[in-house]
Every structure is written in C-alpha cells, then in structure tokens.
Write a protein that holds these residues in place. Sequence first.
Motif, mmCIF file in Angstrom:
data_model
loop_
_atom_site.group_PDB
_atom_site.id
_atom_site.type_symbol
_atom_site.label_atom_id
_atom_site.label_comp_id
_atom_site.label_asym_id
_atom_site.label_seq_id
_atom_site.Cartn_x
_atom_site.Cartn_y
_atom_site.Cartn_z
ATOM 1 N N GLU A 683 80.440 39.190 58.359
ATOM 2 C CA GLU A 683 80.984 39.662 57.092
ATOM 3 C C GLU A 683 80.298 39.027 55.899
ATOM 4 O O GLU A 683 80.470 39.482 54.763
ATOM 5 N N HIS A 684 79.568 37.940 56.121
ATOM 6 C CA HIS A 684 78.847 37.258 55.060
ATOM 7 C C HIS A 684 77.371 37.205 55.436
ATOM 8 O O HIS A 684 77.026 37.106 56.613
ATOM 9 N N PRO A 685 76.448 37.292 54.483
ATOM 10 C CA PRO A 685 76.645 37.421 53.036
ATOM 11 C C PRO A 685 76.905 38.847 52.584
ATOM 12 O O PRO A 685 77.180 39.090 51.425
ATOM 13 N N CYS A 686 76.795 39.813 53.528
ATOM 14 C CA CYS A 686 77.119 41.204 53.224
ATOM 15 C C CYS A 686 77.660 41.831 54.498
ATOM 16 O O CYS A 686 77.864 41.150 55.506
ATOM 17 N N ASP A 687 77.909 43.113 54.480
ATOM 18 C CA ASP A 687 78.535 43.765 55.624
ATOM 19 C C ASP A 687 77.630 43.730 56.843
ATOM 20 O O ASP A 687 76.398 43.676 56.735
ATOM 21 N N ARG A 688 78.264 43.788 57.998
ATOM 22 C CA ARG A 688 77.529 43.799 59.261
ATOM 23 C C ARG A 688 76.637 45.034 59.327
ATOM 24 O O ARG A 688 77.054 46.142 59.009
ATOM 25 N N VAL A 767 81.242 28.372 55.491
ATOM 26 C CA VAL A 767 80.956 29.794 55.652
ATOM 27 C C VAL A 767 79.860 29.938 56.690
ATOM 28 O O VAL A 767 78.861 29.218 56.655
ATOM 29 N N LEU A 768 80.061 30.856 57.616
ATOM 30 C CA LEU A 768 79.085 31.096 58.675
ATOM 31 C C LEU A 768 78.312 32.361 58.357
ATOM 32 O O LEU A 768 78.900 33.452 58.262
ATOM 33 N N LEU A 769 77.008 32.242 58.181
ATOM 34 C CA LEU A 769 76.133 33.381 57.931
ATOM 35 C C LEU A 769 75.301 33.619 59.183
ATOM 36 O O LEU A 769 74.550 32.746 59.604
ATOM 37 N N SER A 770 75.448 34.785 59.777
ATOM 38 C CA SER A 770 74.735 35.098 61.030
ATOM 39 C C SER A 770 73.785 36.252 60.796
ATOM 40 O O SER A 770 74.106 37.204 60.077
ATOM 41 N N PHE A 812 80.676 31.561 68.566
ATOM 42 C CA PHE A 812 80.783 31.905 67.158
ATOM 43 C C PHE A 812 80.944 33.404 66.947
ATOM 44 O O PHE A 812 80.776 33.895 65.836
ATOM 45 N N GLU A 813 81.273 34.128 68.023
ATOM 46 C CA GLU A 813 81.525 35.564 67.950
ATOM 47 C C GLU A 813 80.364 36.302 67.299
ATOM 48 O O GLU A 813 80.516 37.109 66.393
ATOM 49 N N VAL A 814 79.178 35.998 67.781
ATOM 50 C CA VAL A 814 77.965 36.627 67.274
ATOM 51 C C VAL A 814 77.372 37.481 68.375
ATOM 52 O O VAL A 814 77.213 37.013 69.512
ATOM 53 N N ASN A 815 77.057 38.742 68.047
ATOM 54 C CA ASN A 815 76.379 39.589 69.017
ATOM 55 C C ASN A 815 75.584 40.643 68.283
ATOM 56 O O ASN A 815 75.872 40.984 67.133
#
Length: 914
Positions: A683-688, A767-770, A812-815
């Motif tokens: 959700e950060h820094p912009c939409d998925r 804040v987590l930026l992926s 970290f719920e990243v995929n």
Amino acid sequence: MADSSVLTSTIERTSLADSSIFDSKVTEISKENVLIGSASYVEEEMPQIETRMILVQEAGKQEELIQALKTIKIMEVPVIKIRESCPGKSDEKLIKSVVNMEIKVPFVKMESVEELESLDSPEFENVFIVMDFQDSVFNELYKTDHRIIGPPVILNCAQKGEPLPFSCRPLYCTSMMNLVLCFTGFRKKEELVRLVTLVHHMGGVIRKDFNSKVTHLVANCTQGEKFRIAVSLGTPIMKPEWIYKAWERRNEQDFCASVDDFRNEFKVPPFQDCILSFLGFSDEEKTNMEEMTEMQGGNCLPVGDERCTHLIVEENIVKELPFEPSKKLYVVKQEWFWGSIQMDARAGETMYLYEKANTPELKKSVSLLSLNTPNSNRKRRRLKETLAQLSRETDMSPFPPRKRPSAEHSLSIGSLLDISNTPESSINYGETPKSCTKSSKNSTPVPSKQSARWQVAKELYQTESNYVNILATIIQLFQVPLEEEGQRGGPILAPEEIKTIFGSIPDIFDVHTKIKDDLEDLIVNWDESKSIGDIFLKYSKDLVKTYPPFVNFFEMSKETIIKCEKQKPRFHAFLKINQAKPECGRQSLVELLIRPVQRLPSVALLLNDLKKHTAEENPDKTTLEKAIGSLKEVMTHINEDKRKTEAQKQIFDVVYEVDGCPANLLSSHRSLVQRVETISLGEHPCDRGEQVTLFLFNDCLEIARKRHKVIGTFRSPHGHTRPPASLKHIHLMPLSQIKKVLDIRETEDCHNAFALLVRPPTERANVLLSFQMTSEELPKENWLKMLCRHVANTICKADAENLIYSADPESFEVNTKDMDSTLSRASRAIKKTSKKVTRAFSFSKTPKRALRRALMTSQSSVEGRSPSSNDKHVMSRLSSTSSLAGIPSPSLVSLPSFFERRSHTLSRSTTHLI
C-alpha cells in the motif's frame, strides 16, 4: 704471536682475542664505556709488540694499495680481561675492550713463501696483505695461523680514515662487518662450509643457534624452528645466493651486503617451496592472487591437485570443502595469504587454519521470524510484532549498547538485526584516541514525548559519533601501523607517501572529537532551549583550517593509494587484510577516506533540518543560521572545480523527468548513483501494482511513479522543447530514514522482491515499502549492496552489511503472484477507474446538476419508472450536501450497485481489449 700470549695477574688476566670467540660470555662494552684504569693497566702490562704490514706478491705491485697503507698508523686490537669477582673465588667475568696499537714499522714486501721464516719474529705482529684468498700462498699462510687481510680492507680504512680492524680469521673485505648470520635447511656439509668461510672473509659472524643477536637467517628451505622464530622476530630471511653475490662484489668500495636495495633481491619470498590453489574466489580475485603468488616465489595449481601444499579458502563464501584434504595439505584462510605478503615471509599456518562453519543456532534464530500461520488476523498481529522488533533493534541509540545480561541471548533475534556495530567495537590497534576511551553517559533523560527537534539532534549526534569512529579506524588501523618503526620486512610505505595519503586526517579527528563530546553533553542534559548552533560556531575556525587541505588533495591521495597498491605488493596485502576486518566493514581505504569529503554537506543538511523544527522564539534559531553560514564558508574554501558536471547534469535530467520533483534535490554535493525500475507490492508508497522508479542518490532516494496520462510539453527559456514529464513525484526520502533493507527470499510466489523499513524522524511508527525489480540488467543483490553502502555512508557507519536482512516473504506478507497477469492488470485498471469515479461523485466537488442527474438515473433503474414531479422536488431538496449527509435515501443505497455495474463493464471491456 700477540693473541697467544696470556698475561696473568693476581687480580686480572688479559689476552688478545678475536671478537667472535667469546661473544657468548663477554659483556659487551662500547669504546666510550671502557674503564680508563683497566685500559691503561692493559697497556702497561702488555708487551710492546710492533705491528708490521707485509705485502704478498702481487699486492706489493699495487701503487694505490701502497699509498693507502702509508696513511694507516693504528690497528684496533680487542682485549679480553678476565676479572675475578673477589679474591679466592673461581667466579670469573670476561670484559671485552679495545686497545689501539700503533703501526710503527714500514710495510714489507714478500715474494714467496720461503721468505716467511725470516719474517716471523716474536717482536712483530705480522699482518699479511694478500690479493687472492684462493691461491697456494694464502693456503700456506692460513695453515700457519697468520693474520691475513685483503686489499679492500686497507683501501676502505684509508678512505674513511679509520684504524685497521683486527681479526684472527682471514678478512678480505668488510661488506658483512657487524652482521650475525645463522643457517638452516642445509644438508650438504660442503656447501655450508663454503658459505661460512665466505661470510668470515667478509667480516661476518656465524651463530649455530638462533637468538636475538642474529641479524640474518640464511635458509635453504621454509620449514623448521629457526625459520619460524625468524618470521616471528621479523629477522630477514635470505637465500644462499645473497652470500655468493656479495662475495662477487668484494672489491667494490663502500659496498655493504645489508643495504636494502641489494639485500631485498635475495630475500626468501613468502611462497617459496609452496604450491597454492584457491577456492571460493571470483575469477578476478583468483587471477590477481595467482599473479601475486608467482611474484612471491610460489606456484599455482587447480583445486584438488595432489601436488598442492596449500589450499586458500574464502571463508565467507565456502561453507564446505568439495573434497577431503590430505594431512600434508594446509587448508588456510585468505588472511594467511595476504599476511605472508605483508610480512614478506611465510606466516605460520596454524594460526589461519580454515574451520568449517557450523552455526545451527543461527538458523534457528532466523527461523523464529518466519510467520507461517493460516490465520490472517494472527499473521497481521505477528507481522506487526516483527516490525516492532525490527524497530527496536534498528532505532539508533545515541549511546553504546549495554552489555547483554546473560550469554543465553547471544544469538537472539536482536543480535541478528543489530545495526549498532560501528568501527569502535573492536578498535585496539595502536594508540587509542582519547575519544575512544571516554565512556558515554549511561543515564539519558529521554523526553516523555520526543520532539522533532530532539529527534534531529539525536540523529546529528549519532552520525557525528559514527564519523569520529570512522576517523579513528583510519588512524588506528591504517596510519599508525604504516608509521610504526621496526616493521617486519622494513617500512611498507615511504613517509612522504603516508603524508600524501592521510594528510590532515588527525587534525580533523581532533576537531570532531570535541564536537562529538559537546553534542553528547547536550543530548544527555537535553533542553529545548539548549543551543546546538553554538557548538559548530565554536569550532568553525578549526574546520576552516583542517578541511580544505585534505579535500583539495583528496584526488592526489586516492591516486597515491592506487599507485602504491599496484607497485608495492606488501601495501596491497596490508589493505586486503585490514579491509577484511570488521572495523572497516569490508570497505577499502579510499572508501573510508571519502567520508571527510562528504561530512560537512551532511552536517549542513542536518542543521538545516534542525532549524526547520526549531521554534521562532527559540534563541537557537538565529544561532543555527549562523552555524549553517559558517559551514558554507568552510565549503567555499574547498576547490569547486572538482565537482563532476556529468553528475549535475544527471540530476537536472531527473528533475525534468519527474513532475513535482522538489527543488532541493539540486545540490552541489549530490550525485545520482543508480536508477531502478520497480513495481509496488504494498500500500506504500503507492497502490499495489503501480510502476515505481527509484532514483538512488548518494544521500537520498527519490521515489516516483509512472504518470497515467501525459499532457503537453516543456519549453525551456532558451526555446528548446523537452518531452513531458513521464513520472510523478511521490516522496524524496533521506537515506538516514531507511532503518533496514529486507532481501526477500526467492519463492514460487515471490520473485526479485525487496523491501525497505522506513521511519521518518518525526513519526513513531515504521512503514514497510515493498517492491519488485523489473529490470534484468542490474541483479538484485548488487542493487541492495549499493543501496546499503550509501545508507551507511549517510549515517557514517562502516558496517553496511548489517543493514541487510534476509527474510521470508510470508513474514512480511510480500508476494509477486499474478503481478504481470492479465487479470492483475485489469484489476489495477478497475481500481484506477473506481478512484476517478469516486472523485467524480465527490459531494464536495461535483456540480449539483451532475449529481442530480446521477441520482435520478440510479433511482429510475432501481424502481423501473420515471421520476414524478414530486420526486423531482424531493431530489432538488436532497441535492444539498448537508441534506444528503443526514437522510438515508434509497437512492444513496443504490450507489454501490452502480459502481459494481461500472466495474463489471470495465472488466469486460478490458478483457476484450487484451
């Protein structure tokens, strides 16, 4: 002869003797310290024997030799005095002194051995001068135990005006005078006897056992106890050829076999008799090490060859050997390789043996961060806890970490994620600077509500402390060892080269140590009214004095390092060894020395940020402005021509390409490092799913997304048309806000992903930026290392590797699953359209007529009839924003169904287009 006569007395006994006979028993006394009474006593008791010089055969025909002999009037004779400690006791003490004997009788010429009997007389001390120490006349004189010297001894003494030396052994020249040699590794007695004889002919002394008096070890192999002791003591280890070549130059005036230029040609190289192989190194490193091996007298073979004597292992990469090594094979770390080159001798292998890494506790502690649970609520909660743990471990404290209460937590999660390890952690080489020995205050009154001003002040202190530790590392790990006297193998660099490389680094260190101490006192006794600007104003003159000399000549310092590293293998090895130490964080000396060039601009930015968070009524507001002005004054003294115009041009290109890019991105000290194309995964820094471009600068990160619609062009004042900005500015992030770089492991559902744990100084939450990298040109590993290196440079930390944390995507719920699929693209398009529709139906911005029409259309579709006049009246009343907010109208309930129909239509159209 004089040396065979022994004078006996009730108090002392005196005899003439060669200085090499009683060295192990004699107490050395210099000429100045000889007791006058004892010397006069010796002269009184000694019979008056005259010294006579005899020129043998060809020597009598040398006019130069005859003229030199006429100028010599004195011969030095060593005298051994045997003194008893007290009468009646057998305890004796040998004292060596030197007596000058005059040469009163003119020289005599001798043509044949037959004349020897007529010349031999107890009234004279005969000294024979022989041109060749290998002919029959020499052998005859040597058998009869006469004193023999060569012409170089006479010529050298006459040239320097020195007395004639006294020696029981034949002395041809003095090129090895005052040298004490020891031999090891010789199995052929004939060769050893030949070498010992030549050493004696050149004035050297031989010792059977190795001790501290030995000046050179002559080795025929690189094994044995003597060899190891010589390496540990730093004693030069020579090849036998050294003696042979010195003997060939025996007739040269002023030649000395121990002079560095000559001696270094015959030193035993570190890798003599060694066959090396290398495991775990890159092709470039391996090629370099193989070239160094051949330069240092060794040979190289592939890994696994039975002829290899050593296997050099890169211990940070190799976790297990590909084969079972034999007992004869030394398996050593690369530090043995570079250490041997630096010492200029083969180092002991036992200190550098490679051991297989086995750390199951490490794997267990890492697995604790894996959050594999089917419950989504639990996953979010545990994700929050993981981020909180990262926050606690990465939040920079201005003071050194306290000692762990127990050893059981030594491999806890905290130890894995700790980034507080700075160069001060293990600095113990050389003299410790005062700032490194000063203990910080442990009781820190942290405000209950940390203000933004306190946060920036804390960051200023932390970066200053890290910077001081970097300077201490440069001085202690590099400069002090290079300046030390008595280095093994001689000095690594010349004094002028050391001065060129380090320049005014010690002066800069002293100034910033004082600044750090003042900042520490201010942070400990924090008050909003305390002035930080006064600290930098206080030392502004010192900064003006110390920085320009270093920064202006930094390029020369860099070139000197590169040149010396190429030309001097010992310096190259010295840098390699230190670069591998944790204090350096695997950074090169050039990378560490660039910190002073970057420091003042960084301080100016922090002070400017501090000024922004300082109230107008605070007296420090004006002081900070003056401090910033003083730093700018320092930077004006630095050569502006050294800025790279290409880097500035790249920054302007970024500003033109990114719509809304902040103007403060343009800075004289800033340079573009790398551009990376990515896709947002959160959700950060912009939409998925948004396409995000990251511009990495040396001190900040510009984050921009791809513009959905580009309109118009840009025309410069000069009339040149530029293409429209294709990117939209999102955020300009200082690298100091990045607390952790997460390297997301590769899985089936996650590919080429990474994340940044960010915390602005004015906020408490992380804040987590992926992101997912889309560019194949730059490997993810290289990108993350590059990013961490510049983050470490910004916060003045040497250990950049501690900023990288390898994590599971589930943690970290990243995929990246379905990120490039048709359905995913359609979903993102729908989401964008929904946002546009939502903005179009905003009650605060949409015109009343459009809103009335939409509501009427929606009501008609639901009820299946046209609106009556009464309904129109009601709808006109409902068109007011305030009325709509308070009345639950059926038409308002129908709005979601309207969006659903629009979304379904868009989905079908998108699918059709694709």
